[in-house]
Enzyme design. Structure first.
Site, PDB file in Angstrom:
ATOM      1  N   ILE A  28      -1.484  -3.263  -7.832  1.00  0.00           N
ATOM      2  CA  ILE A  28      -2.791  -2.784  -7.402  1.00  0.00           C
ATOM      3  C   ILE A  28      -2.870  -1.258  -7.541  1.00  0.00           C
ATOM      4  CG2 ILE A  28      -4.462  -2.679  -5.516  1.00  0.00           C
ATOM      5  CD1 ILE A  28      -3.945  -5.496  -6.609  1.00  0.00           C
ATOM      6  N   VAL A  45       0.850  -1.185   0.000  1.00  0.00           N
ATOM      7  CA  VAL A  45       0.000   0.000   0.000  1.00  0.00           C
ATOM      8  C   VAL A  45       0.885   1.234   0.000  1.00  0.00           C
ATOM      9  CG1 VAL A  45      -1.801   1.294   1.196  1.00  0.00           C
ATOM     10  CG2 VAL A  45      -1.827  -1.214   1.257  1.00  0.00           C
ATOM     11  N   LYS A  46       0.882   1.950  -1.135  1.00  0.00           N
ATOM     12  CA  LYS A  46       1.696   3.160  -1.279  1.00  0.00           C
ATOM     13  C   LYS A  46       0.842   4.370  -1.656  1.00  0.00           C
ATOM     14  CE  LYS A  46       5.643   0.518  -3.101  1.00  0.00           C
ATOM     15  NZ  LYS A  46       6.525   0.322  -4.284  1.00  0.00           N
ATOM     16  N   THR A  47       0.075   4.199  -2.704  1.00  0.00           N
ATOM     17  CA  THR A  47      -0.636   5.348  -3.290  1.00  0.00           C
ATOM     18  C   THR A  47      -2.140   5.329  -3.021  1.00  0.00           C
ATOM     19  OG1 THR A  47      -0.915   4.150  -5.367  1.00  0.00           O
ATOM     20  CG2 THR A  47       1.051   5.521  -5.150  1.00  0.00           C
ATOM     21  N   GLY A  87       5.078 -17.734 -57.896  1.00  0.00           N
ATOM     22  CA  GLY A  87       4.465 -16.665 -57.107  1.00  0.00           C
ATOM     23  C   GLY A  87       4.189 -17.054 -55.672  1.00  0.00           C
ATOM     24  N   LYS A 121      -9.977   7.891 -16.478  1.00  0.00           N
ATOM     25  CA  LYS A 121     -11.375   8.283 -16.309  1.00  0.00           C
ATOM     26  C   LYS A 121     -11.512   9.800 -16.300  1.00  0.00           C
ATOM     27  CE  LYS A 121     -15.345   7.897 -13.195  1.00  0.00           C
ATOM     28  NZ  LYS A 121     -15.967   7.146 -12.082  1.00  0.00           N
ATOM     29  N   HIS A 144      -1.345 -19.259 -51.659  1.00  0.00           N
ATOM     30  CA  HIS A 144      -2.773 -19.093 -51.328  1.00  0.00           C
ATOM     31  C   HIS A 144      -3.208 -20.114 -50.289  1.00  0.00           C
ATOM     32  CE1 HIS A 144      -3.369 -17.021 -55.497  1.00  0.00           C
ATOM     33  NE2 HIS A 144      -2.741 -16.252 -54.621  1.00  0.00           N
TER      34      HIS A 144
END
Length: 372
Positions: A131, A69-71, A301, A142, A272
């Site tokens: 996360i 958990v950082k931000t 070809g 968003k 082909h």
């Protein structure tokens, strides 16, 4: 104090891939942005001589749970998600002493690298699931009406040019937002498919996500649009000739798969999507001669693929008829020179074997899938 915070412009930088971060941070600081950063990213920025605010200092809450958990904090997400023209949002921002975060530069933990390690445990894979980064990307995307999102160092040059010219317009931000949503979609697809296979031993959902797109001249027929999705350059390098067509790539793939089934010096000729011949020999020249003898008329070809080096002698033989593509894992310099004499010819170096695990086909309103 609240009035002072409202005047500040914040940019959040939290990166796994730190290429270009020094120049990015320096330019943002030069444009009077206060930079917020995390952990090692903050250290790199400070060591380069640019000031930044550590995330814990900005939020008043330290990183916890070993960095899990950082931000994830209202000061961060409120600053990103606030609508700058919404009176209610502005009042709440002022009430809670929040600053607006106008630029978010973030990329994600390398789950793809971990997933490619067959020996990685589920617990090790889980620790590579980002996360906070995904949440930051989705929030900034968003609210792209007000926030500029950067998710790759490849985006920095254009951003820096626009920053200098004050051209971070909404259309540009919308484009970056779409790139962000594409990134998180790909990331979540990889996580779900990898964990399902590791935990249950099955893959019950067909997921295909190849964001890199090449626009082809047309599809199978001239009236159809055609595209190639994937990393073509990881498998092939085009040495000579014009751009490949939809049919070229189909025939190329079929011939490579056929040659991959053969042992020794091998050659396959496809036109082909139908085989004109396939053979093995003491060398590529003999393999080609035998493959051509199967149906020399239809081979004209076509696409010819080898699994061993082509020399000048084999190249001279190949030049006796028109072949659209010649593909091999290596060519001598003399062979490339000989093959280049045919102006409509493409010569491709195959970097590595095709390694798709499944064959997928449209059928009956759905898809048929089988192991290769």
């Amino acid at each position: 104090m609240k009035f002072e915070r409202k005047l500040k412009k914040y940019a959040l930088i939290s990166l796994t891939d730190k290429n270009g971060v020094v120049e990015l941070a320096r330019a943002l600081a030069g444009s009077r942005y206060q930079i917020i950063s995390t952990g090692n990213t903050a250290r790199v920025i400070r060591e380069s001589g640019t000031d930044c605010i550590e995330m814990g200092e900005f939020t008043g809450f330290p990183e916890i749970l070993g960095g899990r958990v950082k931000t994830l904090n209202p000061k961060v997400f409120g600053g990103i998600l606030s609508r700058r023209d919404n009176p209610s949002d502005l009042a709440e921002m002022e009430n809670h002493d929040l600053g607006s975060i106008d630029v978010v530069a973030v990329n994600l933990y390398d789950f793809s690298g971990a997933a490619s390690d067959e020996n990685a445990t589920v617990d090790q894979l889980i620790e590579k699931i980002d996360i906070g980064g995904v949440s930051l990307i989705r929030a900034a995307a968003k609210n792209h009406k007000y926030v500029t999102l950067l998710t790759s160092p490849s985006q920095y040059p254009e951003f820096l040019e626009r920053l200098e010219k004050n051209e971070l317009d909404e259309g540009y931000r919308a484009h970056l937002a779409v790139e962000g949503f594409k990134l998180t979609a790909q990331y979540d697809t990889l996580i779900s498919s990898t964990l399902e296979a590791r935990i249950t031993g099955e893959s019950t959902t067909l997921t295909v996500f190849e964001p890199e797109r090449r626009v082809l001249r047309y599809g199978e027929n001239p009236h159809q649009k055609g595209y190639f999705h994937g990393d073509f350059s990881a498998y092939f390098e085009q040495l000579t000739g014009k751009e490949l067509s939809y049919n070229n790539i189909l025939d190329l793939s079929a011939a490579c798969e056929l040659v991959g089934e053969l042992k020794g010096h091998a050659c396959a000729i496809i036109k082909h999507n139908n085989p004109c011949g396939a053979a093995t020999g003491d060398g590529p020249l003999e393999a080609y001669t035998k493959a051509l003898s199967c149906d020399p008329v239809s081979a004209f070809g076509g696409v010819v693929v080898f699994n061993s080096e082509i020399d000048a002698v084999a190249a001279e033989k190949l030049n006796e008829i028109f072949l659209e593509l010649v593909v091999a894992p290596s060519f001598t310099e003399e062979a490339v020179e000989v093959l280049s004499k045919k102006k409509q010819r493409r010569v491709l170096l195959q970097r590595r074997p095709l390694d798709h695990k499944f064959v997928v086909r449209n059928a009956a309103g759905g898809y048929l899938v089988q192991e290769r």
